[in-house]
Enzyme design. Structure first.
Site, PDB file in Angstrom:
ATOM      1  N   SER A   1       4.320   2.603   3.734  1.00  0.00           N
ATOM      2  CA  SER A   1       4.192   4.016   3.368  1.00  0.00           C
ATOM      3  C   SER A   1       2.724   4.413   3.363  1.00  0.00           C
ATOM      4  O   SER A   1       1.894   3.743   3.973  1.00  0.00           O
ATOM      5  CB  SER A   1       4.844   4.253   2.001  1.00  0.00           C
ATOM      6  OG  SER A   1       4.989   5.637   1.758  1.00  0.00           O
ATOM      7  N   ASN A   2       2.388   5.516   2.713  1.00  0.00           N
ATOM      8  CA  ASN A   2       1.000   5.977   2.627  1.00  0.00           C
ATOM      9  C   ASN A   2       0.767   6.631   1.273  1.00  0.00           C
ATOM     10  O   ASN A   2       1.688   6.737   0.461  1.00  0.00           O
ATOM     11  CB  ASN A   2       0.688   6.936   3.789  1.00  0.00           C
ATOM     12  CG  ASN A   2       1.598   8.151   3.777  1.00  0.00           C
ATOM     13  OD1 ASN A   2       1.535   8.979   2.878  1.00  0.00           O
ATOM     14  ND2 ASN A   2       2.485   8.242   4.771  1.00  0.00           N
ATOM     15  N   TYR A   3      -0.469   7.089   1.034  1.00  0.00           N
ATOM     16  CA  TYR A   3      -0.866   7.559  -0.294  1.00  0.00           C
ATOM     17  C   TYR A   3      -0.513   9.021  -0.581  1.00  0.00           C
ATOM     18  O   TYR A   3      -0.943   9.557  -1.600  1.00  0.00           O
ATOM     19  CB  TYR A   3      -2.368   7.362  -0.484  1.00  0.00           C
ATOM     20  CG  TYR A   3      -2.769   5.928  -0.721  1.00  0.00           C
ATOM     21  CD1 TYR A   3      -2.411   5.274  -1.900  1.00  0.00           C
ATOM     22  CD2 TYR A   3      -3.503   5.223   0.226  1.00  0.00           C
ATOM     23  CE1 TYR A   3      -2.786   3.960  -2.129  1.00  0.00           C
ATOM     24  CE2 TYR A   3      -3.880   3.909   0.004  1.00  0.00           C
ATOM     25  CZ  TYR A   3      -3.514   3.281  -1.180  1.00  0.00           C
ATOM     26  OH  TYR A   3      -3.889   1.991  -1.407  1.00  0.00           O
TER      27      TYR A   3
END
Ligand code: CTP
Ligand code: CA
Length: 225
Positions: free
Chosen positions: A33-35
């Site tokens: 995923s990402n932030y």
């Protein structure tokens, strides 16, 4: 949920907003995923509803509550987001894609938990579908607004996305700048319109930025019609 001073700029308009990250599964207990926090997209959905639009928010996993007066559809992966957005596209007037969609996903998803072994571990990844590009290819009069999160060459990359995805507007931010980016409550964005108008906005809260972005979309629609 309407306040004095909120202009009914989008009365009768159907607005679809995407927000948050996507999660790309590796096995039953792990994902890539990402932030992205979802804050920018949620602020846009909330403000669009205050401006009179009928709003659907297609959201990846976030810690945020569904905004008042907004229909929220929860999705997990890029593929699920693609299906949720495509199935609603024909009945949508304006799409605002604030989501940070994963560009790659694991090529193979393990059915059971991957057990550790001695030595390293290599995951083979494949590209996800570019949702916004697919919308650009299928649009029949919808206004398409994309985001561009960059660390360098902001204008060049933003204009490239405007062209390649056939967008009407790109909201670009340099995610390395103090006060901008994924996690915080503020942002510093520059808006690039298809008709050549460029509007750099100063540091402001994501709520204020959301209102400015929506006002700019309204001004653009007025300018091109
Ligand atoms: N986007 C999308 N589907 C993807 C990837 C991105 O719809 N699979 C959308 C994002 O929601 C955003 C815009 O495209 O509105 C730009 O996303 P960004 O990650 O900045 O650009 P990419 O085209 O993915 O290019 P890169 O990550 O290489 O800069
Ligand atoms: Ca990307």
């Amino acid at each position: 949920r309407f306040f004095a001073g909120d202009p009914p700029l989008f009365r009768g308009k159907r607005v679809l907003v995407t927000a948050g990250p996507t999660r790309e599964r590796l096995d039953p207990v792990r994902y890539f995923s990402n932030y992205s926090s979802g804050k920018m997209g949620y602020a846009i959905a909330e403000a669009a509803a205050r401006f009179g639009a009928s709003v659907t928010l297609v959201s990846g996993p976030t810690a945020l509550p569904s905004p008042d007066g907004v229909e929220t559809v929860a999705v997990e992966s890029a593929e699920e987001m693609y299906e949720a957005v495509l199935s609603r596209f024909a009945e949508t007037d304006i799409v605002i894609k604030a989501a940070a969609v994963a560009d790659y996903r694991p090529k193979y998803v393990a059915a059971s938990k991957i057990k550790k072994q001695p030595g390293g571990y290599v995951v083979e990844m494949e590209r996800t579908v570019d949702i916004l590009k697919a919308l650009g290819e299928r649009k029949t009069g919808q206004i398409l607004v994309g985001f561009a999160a960059e660390t360098d060459n902001l204008e060049q990359y933003a204009l490239k996305k405007l062209e390649e995805k056939r967008l009407d507007m790109v909201v670009a931010n340099n995610v390395t700048e103090e006060g901008a980016g994924f996690a915080g409550d503020t942002n510093i964005v520059t808006i690039f319109r298809r008709d050549g108008v460029v509007r750099p906005l100063p540091l402001m809260t994501k709520r204020e930025a959301a209102e400015e972005i929506l006002k700019e979309i309204h001004a653009y629609i007025e300018a091109i019609r």
